[in-house]
Every structure is written in C-alpha cells, then in structure tokens.
Motif scaffolding. Structure first.
Motif, PDB file in Angstrom:
ATOM      1  N   ARG A   1      19.336  31.954  91.101  1.00 30.78           N
ATOM      2  CA  ARG A   1      20.317  32.106  90.018  1.00 30.78           C
ATOM      3  C   ARG A   1      21.193  30.862  89.926  1.00 30.78           C
ATOM      4  O   ARG A   1      21.464  30.359  88.842  1.00 30.78           O
ATOM      5  N   GLU A   2      21.663  30.375  91.089  1.00 32.08           N
ATOM      6  CA  GLU A   2      22.483  29.159  91.104  1.00 32.08           C
ATOM      7  C   GLU A   2      21.714  27.974  90.539  1.00 32.08           C
ATOM      8  O   GLU A   2      22.268  27.176  89.779  1.00 32.08           O
ATOM      9  N   LEU A   3      20.441  27.869  90.902  1.00 30.67           N
ATOM     10  CA  LEU A   3      19.613  26.769  90.402  1.00 30.67           C
ATOM     11  C   LEU A   3      19.472  26.843  88.890  1.00 30.67           C
ATOM     12  O   LEU A   3      19.648  25.842  88.189  1.00 30.67           O
ATOM     13  N   ALA A   4      19.180  28.018  88.377  1.00 26.52           N
ATOM     14  CA  ALA A   4      19.024  28.183  86.925  1.00 26.52           C
ATOM     15  C   ALA A   4      20.334  27.865  86.205  1.00 26.52           C
ATOM     16  O   ALA A   4      20.331  27.182  85.171  1.00 26.52           O
ATOM     17  N   GLU A   5      21.449  28.322  86.752  1.00 26.65           N
ATOM     18  CA  GLU A   5      22.744  28.036  86.130  1.00 26.65           C
ATOM     19  C   GLU A   5      23.068  26.546  86.195  1.00 26.65           C
ATOM     20  O   GLU A   5      23.616  25.987  85.250  1.00 26.65           O
ATOM     21  N   SER A   6      22.715  25.893  87.296  1.00 21.52           N
ATOM     22  CA  SER A   6      22.936  24.448  87.408  1.00 21.52           C
ATOM     23  C   SER A   6      22.101  23.685  86.386  1.00 21.52           C
ATOM     24  O   SER A   6      22.584  22.728  85.772  1.00 21.52           O
TER      25      SER A   6
ATOM     26  N   LEU B   1      21.010  24.864  83.520  1.00 19.95           N
ATOM     27  CA  LEU B   1      21.583  25.126  82.198  1.00 19.95           C
ATOM     28  C   LEU B   1      22.862  24.314  81.977  1.00 19.95           C
ATOM     29  O   LEU B   1      23.074  23.768  80.891  1.00 19.95           O
ATOM     30  N   THR B   2      23.697  24.223  82.996  1.00 25.37           N
ATOM     31  CA  THR B   2      24.933  23.447  82.876  1.00 25.37           C
ATOM     32  C   THR B   2      24.622  21.971  82.674  1.00 25.37           C
ATOM     33  O   THR B   2      25.214  21.309  81.815  1.00 25.37           O
ATOM     34  N   ALA B   3      23.692  21.445  83.459  1.00 28.27           N
ATOM     35  CA  ALA B   3      23.311  20.038  83.319  1.00 28.27           C
ATOM     36  C   ALA B   3      22.692  19.787  81.952  1.00 28.27           C
ATOM     37  O   ALA B   3      22.970  18.760  81.312  1.00 28.27           O
ATOM     38  N   ASP B   4      21.870  20.711  81.484  1.00 30.24           N
ATOM     39  CA  ASP B   4      21.232  20.551  80.173  1.00 30.24           C
ATOM     40  C   ASP B   4      22.260  20.590  79.052  1.00 30.24           C
ATOM     41  O   ASP B   4      22.130  19.890  78.055  1.00 30.24           O
ATOM     42  N   ALA B   5      23.313  21.393  79.225  1.00 25.22           N
ATOM     43  CA  ALA B   5      24.354  21.485  78.197  1.00 25.22           C
ATOM     44  C   ALA B   5      25.149  20.190  78.093  1.00 25.22           C
ATOM     45  O   ALA B   5      25.726  19.900  77.051  1.00 25.22           O
ATOM     46  N   ARG B   6      25.157  19.396  79.146  1.00 18.72           N
ATOM     47  CA  ARG B   6      25.918  18.151  79.151  1.00 18.72           C
ATOM     48  C   ARG B   6      25.145  16.979  78.547  1.00 18.72           C
ATOM     49  O   ARG B   6      25.697  15.898  78.405  1.00 18.72           O
ATOM     50  N   LEU B   7      23.884  17.195  78.228  1.00 16.28           N
ATOM     51  CA  LEU B   7      23.057  16.108  77.719  1.00 16.28           C
ATOM     52  C   LEU B   7      22.757  16.315  76.243  1.00 16.28           C
ATOM     53  O   LEU B   7      22.474  17.429  75.807  1.00 16.28           O
ATOM     54  N   ASP B   8      22.783  15.233  75.486  1.00 16.42           N
ATOM     55  CA  ASP B   8      22.410  15.347  74.073  1.00 16.42           C
ATOM     56  C   ASP B   8      20.909  15.109  73.929  1.00 16.42           C
ATOM     57  O   ASP B   8      20.184  14.986  74.922  1.00 16.42           O
ATOM     58  N   VAL B   9      20.427  15.026  72.709  1.00 18.93           N
ATOM     59  CA  VAL B   9      18.992  14.922  72.442  1.00 18.93           C
ATOM     60  C   VAL B   9      18.383  13.675  73.080  1.00 18.93           C
ATOM     61  O   VAL B   9      17.254  13.690  73.556  1.00 18.93           O
ATOM     62  N   GLU B  10      19.145  12.570  73.093  1.00 21.04           N
ATOM     63  CA  GLU B  10      18.629  11.331  73.668  1.00 21.04           C
ATOM     64  C   GLU B  10      18.756  11.288  75.187  1.00 21.04           C
ATOM     65  O   GLU B  10      18.316  10.345  75.819  1.00 21.04           O
ATOM     66  N   GLY B  11      19.410  12.265  75.788  1.00 21.37           N
ATOM     67  CA  GLY B  11      19.578  12.298  77.230  1.00 21.37           C
ATOM     68  C   GLY B  11      20.886  11.701  77.697  1.00 21.37           C
ATOM     69  O   GLY B  11      21.123  11.576  78.893  1.00 21.37           O
ATOM     70  N   ASP B  12      21.754  11.308  76.751  1.00 18.42           N
ATOM     71  CA  ASP B  12      23.060  10.770  77.118  1.00 18.42           C
ATOM     72  C   ASP B  12      24.005  11.918  77.444  1.00 18.42           C
ATOM     73  O   ASP B  12      23.952  12.985  76.828  1.00 18.42           O
ATOM     74  N   GLU B  13      24.910  11.676  78.394  1.00 17.64           N
ATOM     75  CA  GLU B  13      25.852  12.724  78.784  1.00 17.64           C
ATOM     76  C   GLU B  13      26.930  12.880  77.724  1.00 17.64           C
ATOM     77  O   GLU B  13      27.503  11.916  77.236  1.00 17.64           O
ATOM     78  N   VAL B  14      27.183  14.114  77.380  1.00 21.48           N
ATOM     79  CA  VAL B  14      28.203  14.449  76.393  1.00 21.48           C
ATOM     80  C   VAL B  14      29.495  14.730  77.144  1.00 21.48           C
ATOM     81  O   VAL B  14      29.518  15.513  78.094  1.00 21.48           O
ATOM     82  N   ALA B  15      30.586  14.111  76.721  1.00 20.37           N
ATOM     83  CA  ALA B  15      31.869  14.356  77.374  1.00 20.37           C
ATOM     84  C   ALA B  15      32.338  15.769  77.042  1.00 20.37           C
ATOM     85  O   ALA B  15      32.355  16.172  75.885  1.00 20.37           O
ATOM     86  N   LEU B  16      32.702  16.508  78.059  1.00 21.31           N
ATOM     87  CA  LEU B  16      33.136  17.895  77.863  1.00 21.31           C
ATOM     88  C   LEU B  16      34.647  18.019  77.778  1.00 21.31           C
ATOM     89  O   LEU B  16      35.170  19.102  77.626  1.00 21.31           O
TER      90      LEU B  16
END
Length: 142
Positions: free
Chosen positions: A94-99, A101-116
């Motif tokens: 569960r922790e792995l899946a949530e991690s 998902l969290t990491a994926d939410a921080r990345l845009d389509v090009e793979g750049d990190e989105v500032a939260l």
C-alpha cells in the motif's frame, strides 16, 4: 453353564469398545483431513488472488508510464488507487502504491516536476498565471 458365557460376553464387550474407539479415531482423522484440505484451499485461493494483485499492479505501473495515451495513463492511476486500497495488499505494498501515485502526481507530461507549493499554503493564496511567453513575468503578490 453360567461360567461358560462370561468369556463370550467379555469378548463381545471388548469388540464393541474396540470398534467404538476405532470409529472415533477414524472420524477424528477424517475431520482433521477435511479441515486441513479446507485451510489449504483458502491459502491457495489467497495466494492466487495475491498473484493476480501483483500482475495488476505491474500492469498499472506500465499504464501510468505510457507516453502514447493520456487515457491509458489515467486508467492506470485509477487501477493503482484501487489496488492500494485492496485487502490483498500488504501494508508495504500500500505504501509503495501510494508513493508511486504521489510521485506521479508531481510530474507533468514531459516528466518535469510540478511545484506543489510551500507547506502550509492556503489555496486562496495561489495565483494561477498562464505563461504564453509574450510578456515579462510579473511579480507575485505577497
């Protein structure tokens, strides 16, 4: 004549007690085998379901990294969220899946990190500005 019947009566009683004990032991053994078979079936079904969980998790990871289809990425995220809340998932999974998902939410389509934003930031403090590249950047309000 009375003394001649005692050995026959004792033999009959001995045979009945022996048969009863044998029946009881056989019945207990059969019940134990049935319970063991049922436990084995439950364990096999659980193991099979966990294997299927693992296959779906792997497929969801492949889907959320797919570059060719936005729809596939979104469906992969949905599957990953459901897998993270599944009873079949161990706490580490569960922790792995949530991690992921969290990491994926921080990345845009090009793979750049989105500032939260900064920690403790209130949504009302956020100014959304579309940058079309034509104008000089404005200073944000404090």
């Amino acid at each position: 004549m009375t003394g001649e019947w005692w050995p026959a009566i004792l033999a009959f009683v001995g045979a009945a007690v022996g048969s009863g004990a044998s029946f009881y032991a056989a019945r207990r053994d059969t019940q134990a085998q049935t319970a063991a078979a049922a436990d084995d079936l439950v364990q096999r079904e659980r193991a099979s379901a966990r294997e299927e969980w693992g296959r779906r998790f792997t497929a969801a990871l492949a889907d959320i990294t797919a570059e060719d289809s936005f729809r596939r990425r979104e469906l992969g995220r949905i599957v990953l969220v459901e897998l993270a809340s599944s009873d079949l998932a161990a706490p580490e999974e569960r922790e792995l899946a949530e991690s992921v998902l969290t990491a994926d939410a921080r990345l845009d389509v090009e793979g750049d990190e989105v500032a939260l934003g900064r920690p403790g930031m209130i949504v009302d403090e956020v100014d959304v500005v579309e940058d079309d590249g034509d104008e000089a950047p404005e200073r944000s309000r404090s």
